[in-house]
Each structure stands twice: as C-alpha cells, then as structure tokens.
Design an enzyme around this catalytic site. Structure first.
Site, PDB file in Angstrom:
ATOM      1  N   HIS A 242       0.830  -1.276  -0.239  1.00  0.00           N
ATOM      2  CA  HIS A 242      -0.194   0.108  -0.034  1.00  0.00           C
ATOM      3  C   HIS A 242       0.630   1.119  -0.083  1.00  0.00           C
ATOM      4  O   HIS A 242       0.980   1.886  -0.796  1.00  0.00           O
ATOM      5  CB  HIS A 242      -0.946   0.142   1.221  1.00  0.00           C
ATOM      6  CG  HIS A 242      -1.746  -1.149   1.391  1.00  0.00           C
ATOM      7  ND1 HIS A 242      -2.864  -1.395   0.617  1.00  0.00           N
ATOM      8  CD2 HIS A 242      -1.714  -2.185   2.357  1.00  0.00           C
ATOM      9  CE1 HIS A 242      -3.427  -2.496   0.902  1.00  0.00           C
ATOM     10  NE2 HIS A 242      -2.681  -2.906   1.905  1.00  0.00           N
TER      11      HIS A 242
HETATM   12  O1  RIB Z   1      -5.408   0.025   4.556  1.00  0.00           O
HETATM   13  C1  RIB Z   1      -3.963   0.066   4.434  1.00  0.00           C
HETATM   14  C2  RIB Z   1      -3.478   0.994   5.061  1.00  0.00           C
HETATM   15  O2  RIB Z   1      -3.816   0.937   6.480  1.00  0.00           O
HETATM   16  C3  RIB Z   1      -1.944   1.097   4.919  1.00  0.00           C
HETATM   17  O3  RIB Z   1      -1.458   2.384   5.220  1.00  0.00           O
HETATM   18  C4  RIB Z   1      -1.420   0.143   6.135  1.00  0.00           C
HETATM   19  O4  RIB Z   1      -0.199   0.617   6.535  1.00  0.00           O
HETATM   20  C5  RIB Z   1      -2.328   0.432   7.168  1.00  0.00           C
HETATM   21  O5  RIB Z   1      -2.141   1.740   7.769  1.00  0.00           O
END
Ligand code: RIB
Ligand code: CA
Length: 312
Positions: A242
């Site tokens: 992500h």
């Molecule tokens: O949904 C994914 C996000 O939530 C990413 O930033 C992960 O690190 C969590 O913070």
C-alpha cells in the site's frame, strides 16, 4: 527537482518500505521529517518503528516526531492482526538509538509549512489523517501553503479492508479525513483500487531477498509476515504494498493513472463509517477535490522499488 516532503506514518511493514524508498531517493525526495501517528499500532510503537526504519536505512539523522495518540472523535482501532504486536513483525531489528524529537508532530508540520516557501512542501500521510487534520484545524493558514497531499487511503471499486465499506486509514479517523478532503488542499489518493494491484508475489519478494543486503532481507522478512492477512482474506498472490505507492508516485508519477473526481467521507452512519464515496463516474455534480488513482504499472513499480532498495 527535489520534492520536500513530510512523511506522516503508522509503521506498519508497508509504511516501512515507503520510508525506505523515500530515504533511498535523495535526488527526487528531501525528507524534512517523519511524524508518527496512532494507527496500525499505538503511537508509542509507531514512533519507535519509524526510528527503527530510519536506522535500518542508515539514516539516524532524520528527524522523527510523535504526533497524535488517537483519532479526533473516535476510539483508536489498531491492526495488530495484520502487522503483528510490534507493528513491524517479521525481521529481528534492534531497538532505536536515535531520539524522538521533543516537538509534537503536529507543531512540526505547522512550523515547517510556515517556514518553507509556499507551495514547496508535500505532505505524505500513510496512516490515519489525525495529524494532518489537527494541523489544518490549529493553523488554517498553512492549507494554502501545502504543495500537495499524497496519501494512501480509501477505496472505491475495492471497497473496504477493515469493514465491508471502509479502508483502514480513513476508517480509524473519518472526521480527520473529512477535514482534509474538504480543506481545498490539492490531494492525490492512492486507494486500495491501486494498491491491490501492487502485490508482492513470491518472485518479487525473492528479488528483495536476493539483494542480500540488510535492507533487502529485512523487507523480504516484513513481507513474509505481512502477506498472511491478505493472502488468507483475498486469496491473493501476495501482500498489497500500500504505502510505497505514495513514495513511488513522487519519483515516477507516470506509473499511475487516475481521475480528478469528487471524494467525500462518510462520518455519520456506523454501517458505512469511513467510506470514501468516490464519484468515479461523475454523477454527483459535486466539485472534484482529489486525483483518485486507479491503475499502476506494477512491474515498473517493483523494478523501481528493488533498484532503489539496493542503494541502502
Ligand atoms: O489499508 C491499508 C493502510 O492501513 C496502510 O497504510 C497500512 O499501513 C495501514 O495503515
Ligand atoms: Ca500505513
């Protein structure tokens, strides 16, 4: 042209990789500071993990600040089930030696935006938007000084990963997200619609491990741990990386495509709390307020990431 950025983060294995990519790319990115926020794990751990990552990168001089301990209007929800009890499960990494800065992270954001030339600082939130929203609330004058907010959060086609409707970062602090999305600041959104196309397959993770460096092996071990959740839940080929999508965008925006659309945040209904209502098809008549990314050149992304991590 080097971009001056502040990384706001809740490490988190994927946050860690985003920070490493930024610190490995000084030609494109100058990290003015890192502000920790409560999210994946409580603030004490995210502030510790941010320093662990800076030392892993061999950059103990980066200024790391602790920000807000919890969301603006709600009880903190964390994600140890994904990231482990420490938030950085996987590799065995030493406790940090570098100190936390004494200043509150929100004050650092405000002070930096007031001190730097207008339009030259990019904010890169990788967790709940609590620190950013608090800075905008306490110092509304800084909103117009921000060059861009490039954030990881939200979802449209992919819908939720923490509830059926909401992505984790927005779900933890929907009020903060509403403040940021309504502020008028230029926003680029790396939602699950993009990050779920950036999967760390075995081949890609083996390329990290094959670097044979402390950083390469640690990133592979982070992924070995972090991928369990998504592989079980989605049956996917690997973990979605992500947060590094935010850093990669600063270096290679051409890896991404999206649409400038209206995005609003659900802050009332518990059923859809934290949902990013993204008007992808332009049916609402509401003014566009965000560049909502939809696609990524995943092979190009992993090539960039592997090449840059090799530098550390
Ligand atoms: O949904 C994914 C996000 O939530 C990413 O930033 C992960 O690190 C969590 O913070
Ligand atoms: Ca994060």
């Amino acid at each position: 042209m080097t971009r001056k950025i502040i990384i706001d983060t809740d490490p988190g294995q994927d946050d860690a990789v985003a920070i490493l990519l930024a610190l490995a790319s000084p030609e494109e990115i100058e990290v003015l500071g890192i502000t920790a926020v409560a999210g994946n794990v409580p603030l004490a751990l995210t502030a510790k993990n941010a320093r662990i990552v800076c030392e892993l990168a061999g950059k103990p001089d980066v200024k790391v600040f602790a920000g807000c301990e919890g969301p603006i209007g709600r009880r903190l929800v964390t994600a140890e089930h994904v990231h482990g009890a420490t938030g950085l499960n996987g590799p065995k990494l030493p406790d940090p030696v570098m100190e936390l800065q004494p200043q509150h992270g929100v004050d650092f954001i405000i002070e930096t935006l007031r001190a730097e030339a207008p339009g030259t600082v990019t904010l890169c939130p990788l967790g709940p938007l609590t620190n950013i929203a608090m800075a905008f609330r306490m110092a509304p004058d800084i909103v117009e000084k921000v060059q861009e907010v490039v954030l990881m959060g939200g979802a449209y086609f992919e819908v939720g990963n923490i509830t059926p409707a909401a992505e984790f970062n927005i779900y933890v602090d929907p009020q903060a997200a509403e403040i940021v999305f309504k502020s008028g600041v230029p926003i680029t959104v790396m939602s699950l619609d993009v990050t779920h196309k950036a999967l760390v397959t075995k081949k890609r993770n083996d390329a990290f491990r094959a670097l044979g460096t402390k950083v390469g092996v640690a990133v592979a071990e982070m992924t070995d741990f972090f991928e369990r959740f998504d592989k079980e839940k989605y049956g996917s080929e690997g973990a979605p990386l992500h947060d590094p999508c935010v850093t990669a965008y600063l270096i290679r925006p051409d890896l991404f495509t999206g649409r400038h659309i209206n995005v609003e945040i659900e802050t009332r209904s518990e059923l859809t709390m934290g949902m990013t209502v993204a008007d992808w098809w332009g049916v609402s008549g509401r003014d566009p307020n965000a560049m909502f990314m939809g696609t990524i050149d995943a092979d190009g992304f992993f090539e960039l990431l592997t090449e840059r991590l090799a530098r550390l």
